[in-house]
Structures are given as C-alpha cells and as structure tokens.
Design a protein around this motif. Structure first.
Motif, PDB file in Angstrom:
ATOM      1  N   ILE A 358     -51.579  23.041  34.111  1.00 61.69           N
ATOM      2  CA  ILE A 358     -51.893  23.588  35.426  1.00 61.69           C
ATOM      3  C   ILE A 358     -51.355  25.021  35.452  1.00 61.69           C
ATOM      4  O   ILE A 358     -50.380  25.351  34.781  1.00 61.69           O
ATOM      5  CB  ILE A 358     -51.273  22.739  36.559  1.00 61.69           C
ATOM      6  CG1 ILE A 358     -49.753  22.653  36.415  1.00 61.69           C
ATOM      7  CG2 ILE A 358     -51.860  21.351  36.581  1.00 61.69           C
ATOM      8  CD1 ILE A 358     -49.080  21.929  37.570  1.00 61.69           C
ATOM      9  N   ALA A 359     -52.030  25.876  36.195  1.00 63.98           N
ATOM     10  CA  ALA A 359     -51.654  27.301  36.228  1.00 63.98           C
ATOM     11  C   ALA A 359     -50.218  27.453  36.704  1.00 63.98           C
ATOM     12  O   ALA A 359     -49.823  26.887  37.725  1.00 63.98           O
ATOM     13  CB  ALA A 359     -52.599  28.065  37.147  1.00 63.98           C
ATOM     14  N   THR A 360     -49.418  28.217  35.926  1.00 61.73           N
ATOM     15  CA  THR A 360     -47.979  28.342  36.173  1.00 61.73           C
ATOM     16  C   THR A 360     -47.568  29.806  36.087  1.00 61.73           C
ATOM     17  O   THR A 360     -48.005  30.532  35.186  1.00 61.73           O
ATOM     18  CB  THR A 360     -47.182  27.517  35.146  1.00 61.73           C
ATOM     19  OG1 THR A 360     -47.620  26.149  35.181  1.00 61.73           O
ATOM     20  CG2 THR A 360     -45.690  27.567  35.419  1.00 61.73           C
ATOM     21  N   TRP A 361     -46.698  30.239  37.026  1.00 63.97           N
ATOM     22  CA  TRP A 361     -46.155  31.588  37.018  1.00 63.97           C
ATOM     23  C   TRP A 361     -44.625  31.497  37.047  1.00 63.97           C
ATOM     24  O   TRP A 361     -44.043  30.955  37.996  1.00 63.97           O
ATOM     25  CB  TRP A 361     -46.633  32.374  38.241  1.00 63.97           C
ATOM     26  CG  TRP A 361     -48.111  32.618  38.263  1.00 63.97           C
ATOM     27  CD1 TRP A 361     -48.771  33.704  37.790  1.00 63.97           C
ATOM     28  CD2 TRP A 361     -49.105  31.750  38.817  1.00 63.97           C
ATOM     29  NE1 TRP A 361     -50.125  33.582  37.989  1.00 63.97           N
ATOM     30  CE2 TRP A 361     -50.359  32.384  38.618  1.00 63.97           C
ATOM     31  CE3 TRP A 361     -49.080  30.489  39.434  1.00 63.97           C
ATOM     32  CZ2 TRP A 361     -51.558  31.813  39.034  1.00 63.97           C
ATOM     33  CZ3 TRP A 361     -50.268  29.918  39.839  1.00 63.97           C
ATOM     34  CH2 TRP A 361     -51.492  30.580  39.634  1.00 63.97           C
ATOM     35  N   GLU A 375     -48.820  34.891  47.219  1.00 67.10           N
ATOM     36  CA  GLU A 375     -49.701  33.728  47.371  1.00 67.10           C
ATOM     37  C   GLU A 375     -48.908  32.463  47.741  1.00 67.10           C
ATOM     38  O   GLU A 375     -49.270  31.361  47.340  1.00 67.10           O
ATOM     39  CB  GLU A 375     -50.463  33.494  46.060  1.00 67.10           C
ATOM     40  CG  GLU A 375     -51.304  34.664  45.607  1.00 67.10           C
ATOM     41  CD  GLU A 375     -52.460  34.931  46.564  1.00 67.10           C
ATOM     42  OE1 GLU A 375     -52.906  33.965  47.219  1.00 67.10           O
ATOM     43  OE2 GLU A 375     -52.912  36.087  46.641  1.00 67.10           O
ATOM     44  N   SER A 378     -50.467  29.067  48.858  1.00 63.26           N
ATOM     45  CA  SER A 378     -51.302  28.307  47.921  1.00 63.26           C
ATOM     46  C   SER A 378     -50.512  27.818  46.710  1.00 63.26           C
ATOM     47  O   SER A 378     -51.106  27.309  45.758  1.00 63.26           O
ATOM     48  CB  SER A 378     -52.478  29.168  47.452  1.00 63.26           C
ATOM     49  OG  SER A 378     -52.003  30.304  46.733  1.00 63.26           O
ATOM     50  N   MET A 379     -49.192  27.972  46.780  1.00 58.44           N
ATOM     51  CA  MET A 379     -48.348  27.646  45.628  1.00 58.44           C
ATOM     52  C   MET A 379     -47.563  26.349  45.827  1.00 58.44           C
ATOM     53  O   MET A 379     -47.213  25.984  46.949  1.00 58.44           O
ATOM     54  CB  MET A 379     -47.345  28.778  45.369  1.00 58.44           C
ATOM     55  CG  MET A 379     -47.952  30.053  44.818  1.00 58.44           C
ATOM     56  SD  MET A 379     -48.341  29.833  43.079  1.00 58.44           S
ATOM     57  CE  MET A 379     -49.197  31.402  42.776  1.00 58.44           C
ATOM     58  N   GLN A 425     -46.685  27.158  40.929  1.00 54.54           N
ATOM     59  CA  GLN A 425     -47.807  26.495  40.270  1.00 54.54           C
ATOM     60  C   GLN A 425     -48.927  26.256  41.270  1.00 54.54           C
ATOM     61  O   GLN A 425     -48.689  26.179  42.481  1.00 54.54           O
ATOM     62  CB  GLN A 425     -47.371  25.146  39.670  1.00 54.54           C
ATOM     63  CG  GLN A 425     -46.384  25.259  38.512  1.00 54.54           C
ATOM     64  CD  GLN A 425     -45.972  23.887  37.999  1.00 54.54           C
ATOM     65  OE1 GLN A 425     -45.399  23.087  38.726  1.00 54.54           O
ATOM     66  NE2 GLN A 425     -46.288  23.620  36.730  1.00 54.54           N
ATOM     67  N   GLU A 426     -50.126  26.135  40.736  1.00 55.54           N
ATOM     68  CA  GLU A 426     -51.241  25.791  41.617  1.00 55.54           C
ATOM     69  C   GLU A 426     -51.048  24.368  42.149  1.00 55.54           C
ATOM     70  O   GLU A 426     -50.447  23.516  41.488  1.00 55.54           O
ATOM     71  CB  GLU A 426     -52.561  25.885  40.862  1.00 55.54           C
ATOM     72  CG  GLU A 426     -52.692  24.883  39.729  1.00 55.54           C
ATOM     73  CD  GLU A 426     -54.058  24.882  39.096  1.00 55.54           C
ATOM     74  OE1 GLU A 426     -55.058  24.938  39.838  1.00 55.54           O
ATOM     75  OE2 GLU A 426     -54.123  24.840  37.853  1.00 55.54           O
ATOM     76  N   ARG A 477     -53.091  15.538  46.543  1.00 55.14           N
ATOM     77  CA  ARG A 477     -52.254  16.523  45.865  1.00 55.14           C
ATOM     78  C   ARG A 477     -51.229  15.836  44.966  1.00 55.14           C
ATOM     79  O   ARG A 477     -50.615  14.856  45.347  1.00 55.14           O
ATOM     80  CB  ARG A 477     -51.540  17.406  46.891  1.00 55.14           C
ATOM     81  CG  ARG A 477     -52.472  18.310  47.697  1.00 55.14           C
ATOM     82  CD  ARG A 477     -51.712  19.005  48.798  1.00 55.14           C
ATOM     83  NE  ARG A 477     -51.119  18.033  49.714  1.00 55.14           N
ATOM     84  CZ  ARG A 477     -50.206  18.350  50.648  1.00 55.14           C
ATOM     85  NH1 ARG A 477     -49.787  19.587  50.768  1.00 55.14           N
ATOM     86  NH2 ARG A 477     -49.724  17.419  51.441  1.00 55.14           N
TER      87      ARG A 477
END
Length: 825
Positions: A358-361, A375, A378-379, A425-426, A477
């Motif tokens: 999953i998209a991770t920053w 954001e 949405s995180m 993360q998303e 979720r």
C-alpha cells in the motif's frame, strides 16, 4: 406437486441457492462471492446446508464446538483466562489461478527481505550507497547492532515469514504488513482447517482443497537441514503460558514434534545449547522462537531479561544452534520500510513487486513529511517503528480524518520536531466475504495472512491458504480490523485431485520406538506439582465433607463427638485452608467450611484448584483435551455446600481416572503419580496421627476410614465393628490398599527405580536411598505399636524425599551446569 415442494424445502441445494441469491442481491461487486452461480461457493453452501438445514446459526455453533474440542484459544494481553477462538463456518475460497499469483508474490517478497537483511547485517551497501537512509535502519528498536558481521547458521536470516494481504474492491491483492520477528498464526490456520474439515467433511473432496501438511513438513525439514547434526533436536521457544498465542504454540509443537521450551528450560555451556531434562542436559540444535529477540539473551541484549538464556547468542554466532528467525530480522517489520521496498525490488531483483505495498510515505524525508501534512484527511497515520509517539492517540494506526482539532495540532507539532517517527499510508478499502451473522449471510471485510517457510533445499514454500481475519463491522477500511474480529479457514481449490498427504510418515517407514522422548525438567516439575495439588485438594475436600456430612446436616445434631470435630477443625486450620472458628457450633462450622471451600484469601479448595489450572495451562501440549476441560471447568455453584463438595469430588475422581487409565506410562505420568503418592502419603500420615493413635474413639476411627476412603474395604474385611488396630493396619500399613501409606511408599520406590539415573555404576542415587529408607520404616512398623513419633518420622522422610526429587530432576539455575554427569549429547 405439494410433496415435491416440501421435499425441496429440505434439500441442501435449495437452501444453498436461496442463500447465494439473497447474498449476491444484497452484496456488492467488491465481494469475493459476487456471482450466485459460482460453482465452488455453491458447493460450500451445500455442505453448510447439509449439516445446518436452513439454520446457519447451527453451523456457526458446530464449528465453534469443534474449535473448542481441538483446544483452540487465545488470550488478550492483561487477561489470565483464555478466550475461545472466534471461527466462522464459512471458509474463504481462492482458486488455483488466483493463488498462483499470491504464491509467486510471497516467494519474491521473502527472497527480497532476505537479501536486504543479509546486506544490513553484512556490508551495508544499501545504506552506504544511499538506497536506504541510515536513520531508517538505526532508528528501529529491532536493529541489533551487536549482530553486524555475524552470519547465521545455514546462512539464512529468515526461515519462516507471515505476510498480511488485503484484497481491493477490484480484486487486486496488496501487502499490508510483514511479520518477521515472531510470525504468529500458522497454528491457527492449522486449527481452523481441522475444525472446518470436521464441520464440512465433504468440501475437501468436492473442491480438491490443497492440504497444509506438506507445508509444515517442508518447514520441519528446512530447519533440520540448517543444523550441524544429522538427527537434530528442535525446540519451540515460548515466552510462557501468558503469551497471547500460547495455545497456538502448544498445538504447533505437538503437531511438528518439537519440544515446547521456555528460557528457563535451556542452558548455554561452552557455546552449545542444552535443554534441562530429567536425564541431564541434552543438546538442542534449533529453536523456532516466539520470544522477542531483545529478551533472548541478557548477556547480549537486555540485561533485565528474566526469560532469556545467558550465552544463547554466543552459541548461535558459533553456528551451534539455529534460531528461526534470526535475531535482528524484525528491523524490516517497520512500517517505514514499505516506502522503499518497491525501488529496492527493482534494483535488487530486476522486477517490480508482484504483490505491491500500500502507498507509504516515511516522514523522515522532508518532501514526504510535507505531503503527509498536506493530505492529512486522506492518510492513515502510524508510528514508523512501532513505538508509541507523542503525536498520535493510542498505540495503533489512526485515520487522519478522525483526529480532533486538538489531536491534529498535537500531531503536526510533533511531526515538526520528530518527523522520522511517523508514516503516512493510503487508507485501504477491502473486499468483503460472507460471514454468518445471526441466521443469515452478511458481507464483512477481511484480510488474509499467508505463510512461507524454507524447505530442506532452502527454497521457499508457501502454505496453500493461511487464515483470514474478518472485520466485525461492514466498514471496508483496513484500519478497523482489530480485536473482536472473526477468523476463517482459507481453502485453495482447483480441478486436479489433491494427494492424501499427511505430516505423518508412511506406515512402514518410521522406526518403532517406545521411548516417548525428552522430558524437560520444567515439565516434570509441573506434572509433579499438578499431582500434588490435585491430591491436596481432594484430601481437603474429604475433611470438609466429613465435617459437613456428619456434624452439620445430621437430623439429631452433631453425629461426631466434639473431640473428633475439633481434630477435623485442627486439620483444616493446619493446612491454612480457613481460620479457626469461634466455636464448634453448626453455624460457625458451616462458615469455616465455606471459607475452606472457596475463599481466595486462604489455601482453600478453590485456591488449590487455581494452582492446578495454572500448571495445566503451561503443560497443555502434553495433556489430553478432556483433562484440560476438567481442570478448566468453573468452580461449582450449587446451592448446598454438600452438593458443591459432591460435584468437586466427582470431578477429582474423573481427573484421577483419566490420569490412571488414559496417560501413557511415560516419565511425565510417573512424575504426576509421584506427586499424588507423596501428597496422599503425607495426608494419610497426618490423619493417622490425628485419629488413629491409642485412645482413639469410634468416631475418630470412622473419620480415619472416611479420610482414607476405606469404609467399604473395612466392612468387607471385618464384620465385628470398628477397632483401632485393624483400622490403622488397613489405612497405614496394608500394601494392598491403594489408599494406604504402605501402598504409596512402594509406588514411590517403584517410580524412582524406573526413572533415569546419571551413572552406570549401579549405585542408588540420593532420592532412591531416601525412598528405600522410607519403605523400610513402613514395612517394619506394627499397627499395635504405631505411635506419633513413628508417624512424625514418616512425614519428615516424605518431605526429605520430595526435596531430593526436586534437587535431582527439577534442574534450575547454574548449579546443575557444574554437576558431574549432567551434560549429555
């Protein structure tokens, strides 16, 4: 026509199609069962209908009952009692084609993680060349700097991994988390399969469901292949019975044939690892650990650890013991690593991840921190390294949109100070699957935990299935999945028949042996004290019942004389079961009996039962399910004291019957019976001193017969009434009476003669010498001259014998490591 309609109502296929149509109409395309004509799901529903009729709740109750029979349970941290494992009767079905993608993705990921670990604890090229930030590595509490430069035995850091997957609304699978430190759940997957197979017996054959046994066999072979010895001894290292997944660990150890050991069972000596057994110290070649790596060795890591093994890491570094997984592998569990794995996969393997993250920053980088702050709504926000942070409420992940104004300000403030502590993360939306809610099927979101292990050739094998965790609420979720969720079996199915494989070897390929194997000292200690506590509780209960039945409930007042009642009171008070009553009146004796039965503040029957339950909880890998159920049964709540006492007496009798008739005559049984014999011998010695000496009344002698459970034996043997000498002979000196002292001491001597000895010089060991001396005292005694001094000497000898048994067999601390004859291969 009417008869045909009525028959259809009871047809399994009719129920299955009705459930499928109703579920698909109410569900969504994101559900794994969105097509009511799907043959595999219809077959599963037909199997459900065959055992549940049109009542799905019956299927749920049935599968829960099978799970309970298997012994499946778990514990919430902070709770002492286990909870039943929540299992859904509806398995998750995945066909071979879809599973093939998952399997290839899991193998690719396991190989990638191994490559990264080999570099981080070796040349560290990924950090020095800038592919990984140094802070990402050193900031993790699971990066163990002392292990840098150490090559694990066999050359592999990872032997067993677990990966959490989520299925998106369009059917794609993505990785939610990696579990490398102490991957849990494989035992639950196995237990789920056993329970569902017992419930839906025909499903495996109808859908060609792939089996779990080959996976576990491959894992066992893989661990053995990494060891230096050809016939290795492998242990499963557990933190103990209070660990949340202890029940799973016990089941796995029994299934795989591993020793279930705790840190106190093990000792490191001259860079080799040993298990303390009743036969001395024996080599251990591999450990499948469930212990936090920082607690493994107080000399190498956390010096405050009381559950580790001093010197274990030295033994591992020298290659003399394999640890799966290697200490330090948990560094890659950090959520922050998910931000770098896609690029590392391309660089190290030349291919993209088959199962993407999953998209991770990771906020340790300025641009990523700014993106997360911008954001926020949405995180999904979480700690980068698993430790609790100042900027987030609670310990888990938090949706940014759900933060209050004050919480948002606190997060942004701490993000500025310590950005490296946070990850964004998303928010993942999950597919759903059917679950039984009430009497109907409803969709719930799920995640899938998949397991992979190295086989004997070092290749990764993936368990065909795993287990699914099901959300309690319809919210799709991933963040909402947590405590209180259900689990489900995962069935991988296809067109080709599945071989009838088992973890058990072929019938004629295994060398027959009647030696049950190694018995750790701690287990022997547990079985010994389980026997003592059960016998102690039964003896106390007998004294209470005699006092209640003969002094309180008789129609014409007390049936026993005051002196006899006083001696019973002395006996109960003497063992710390209750305070001395103000008088011997009925009300005061009743109150005393109630305390002695159930007070938690005294050594009551309930307290003694609690001791036995706790010991049994730590030895469940060696106890039958029936024995565990009897020991775990709640304390009786019958209205009358005698009814409660009678219920407990029947329970004690059932447990004694199970141990006498259903336990193999192994060393474990001998220690259990030793405990019973020593406790019973002590009890009858004390009873004889209180009620059987010269001058004893008829009431005293009758009480002694009751306490020794020998009333019927006496009446059959003597028809002329009660007399002191024959009563004392029957209850103390008759070797043919299983309740007599003489019987106990002969049984003790026989057990000690059959247990292992350390030397082959033919000389008796101290515990055997004590037993022989005790037998001589009892064998030469005469009922007519038996006095308090002799009985006192017998009791002291029993206590010395108990100490000698503990000193010889229940090895603890450093002293046994220095004792001659205790170190074996």
């Amino acid at each position: 026509m009417e008869l045909a309609t009525q028959a259809a109502l009871f047809d399994a296929g009719t129920h299955a199609r009705r459930w499928a149509d109703g579920y698909a109409a109410a569900g969504a395309r994101a559900d794994v069962f969105h097509d009511p004509a799907d043959a595999s799901w219809l077959a599963m529903l037909e199997e459900l209908a065959a055992i549940a009729g049109d009542d799905l709740s019956h299927a749920r109750e049935r599968v829960q009952r099978h799970a309970a029979d298997i012994g499946t349970g778990f514990r919430i941290i902070g709770e002492e009692a286990e909870r039943p494992w929540p299992l859904s009767p509806v398995p998750l079905l995945i066909d071979d084609a879809e599973w093939s993608t998952i399997e290839r993705g899991v193998v690719q990921r396991a190989e990638l993680l191994e490559t990264i670990l080999r570099d981080l604890y070796g040349p560290a090229a990924l950090v020095t060349r800038g592919h990984l930030p140094a802070t990402l590595v050193t900031g993790s509490p699971f990066y163990l700097r002392p292990l840098v430069g150490v090559t694990p035995p066999g050359g592999c850091h990872l032997h067993f991994v677990a990966i959490d997957l989520g299925r998106g609304p369009s059917g794609e699978w993505r990785v939610l988390a990696d579990h490398l430190r102490t991957p849990t759940g494989a035992g639950y997957a196995l237990e789920n399969r056993l329970a569902v197979s017992r419930t839906l017996g025909g499903l495996q054959g109808r859908l060609n469901v792939r089996r779990h046994a080959p996976f576990f066999s491959a894992f066992r072979d893989g661990l053995a292949a990494s060891c230096r010895r050809s016939d290795p001894r492998i242990g499963l290292l557990t933190p103990g019975r209070y660990n949340p997944s202890y029940a799973e660990q016990a089941h796995l150890a029994r299934y795989l044939g591993f020793l279930l050991v705790e840190g106190d069972d093990l000792a490191a000596l001259e860079d080799k690892l040993y298990v303390r057994t009743i036969g001395g110290l024996k080599r251990v070649d591999a450990l499948w650990r469930r212990l936090d790596p920082r607690l493994l060795d107080p000399l190498a890591f956390d010096s405050h650890s009381r559950i580790g093994v001093p010197g274990l890491i030295d033994s591992w570094a020298e290659g003399n013991v394999v640890i799966a997984n290697a200490p330090g592998s948990g560094v890659l569990e950090s959520t922050a690593f998910g931000a770098f794995l896609p690029q590392l996969a391309t660089r190290l393997t030349g291919a993209d991840l088959i199962l993407p993250n999953i998209a991770t920053w990771w906020c340790g980088q300025p641009a990523e921190a700014e993106h997360v702050a911008a954001e926020l709504d949405s995180m999904l926000l979480s700690s980068a390294f698993g430790a609790r942070t100042l900027g987030l409420p609670g310990d888990g992940a938090v949706a940014g949109a759900e933060l209050t104004r004050e919480q948002r300000a606190a997060f942004l403030d701490d993000l500025t100070r310590r950005p490296q502590d946070y990850v964004g993360q998303e928010v993942v939306r999950l597919s759903s699957m059917p679950v039984v809610i009430g009497d109907r099927l409803e969709p719930r979101p799920f995640t899938l935990r998949v397991f992979a292990a190295r086989d004997g050739d070092g290749r990764w094998q993936v368990m065909p299935g795993g287990f699914a965790r099901i959300g309690e609420h319809p919210d799709p979720r991933a963040a909402v999945l947590g405590e209180g969720t259900w689990s489900a079996d995962v069935c991988v199915h296809g067109r080709d028949p599945v071989p009838q494989t088992s973890l058990l070897p072929a019938a004629d390929s295994l060398h027959v042996r009647r030696n049950p194997g190694t018995l750790p000292s701690r287990v022997a200690d547990n079985f010994y004290w389980l026997g003592r506590y059960l016998e102690r509780g039964e003896a106390l209960l007998a004294a209470i019942r005699v006092m209640l039945g003969n002094s309180i409930d008789a129609d014409a007042g007390a049936a026993l004389g005051a002196r006899t009642v006083g001696a019973l009171v002395d006996a109960i008070v003497g063992v710390g079961a209750a305070p001395r009553p103000d008088s011997l009146r009925r009300h005061d004796l009743t109150q005393m009996a109630r305390i002695a039965m159930e007070s938690p503040d005294w050594q009551s029957v309930a307290t003694i039962n609690g001791h036995a339950q706790r010991i049994a909880a730590g030895s469940r890998d060696r106890l039958s399910a029936d024995m565990v159920r009897l020991l775990d049964a709640p304390f009786p709540t019958h209205r009358g004291m005698l009814d409660r006492a009678g219920s407990l007496q029947r329970r004690y009798a059932a447990i004694a019957g199970l141990s006498a008739e259903h336990m193999g005559r192994t060393a474990a049984w001998r220690f259990h019976d030793l405990g019973r014999r020593i406790e019973r011998g002590t009890a009858i010695t004390r009873a004889a001193r209180a009620f059987g000496l010269a001058g004893a009344s008829v009431d005293d002698l009758s009480t002694l017969l009751d306490l020794a459970d020998s009333q019927i034996s006496y009446r059959q043997r003597y028809l002329t009434g009660i007399a002191r000498v024959p009563v004392v002979d029957l209850t103390v000196l008759d070797p043919g009476n299983p309740r007599a002292l003489a019987f106990q001491v002969e049984a003790i001597r026989d057990h000690l003669a059959r247990l292992p000895v350390l030397d082959d010089d033919g000389m008796a060991e101290p515990q055997q010498v004590e037993a022989t001396g005790l037998c001589a005292v009892v064998a030469t005694a005469q009922a007519s001259t038996l006095d308090a001094a002799t009985l006192g000497e017998v009791e002291r000898r029993l206590m010395r014998l108990s100490d000698a048994i503990a000193h010889r067999y229940f090895l603890r601390g450093a002293e046994p490591l220095r004792a001659g004859g205790l170190t074996l291969a």
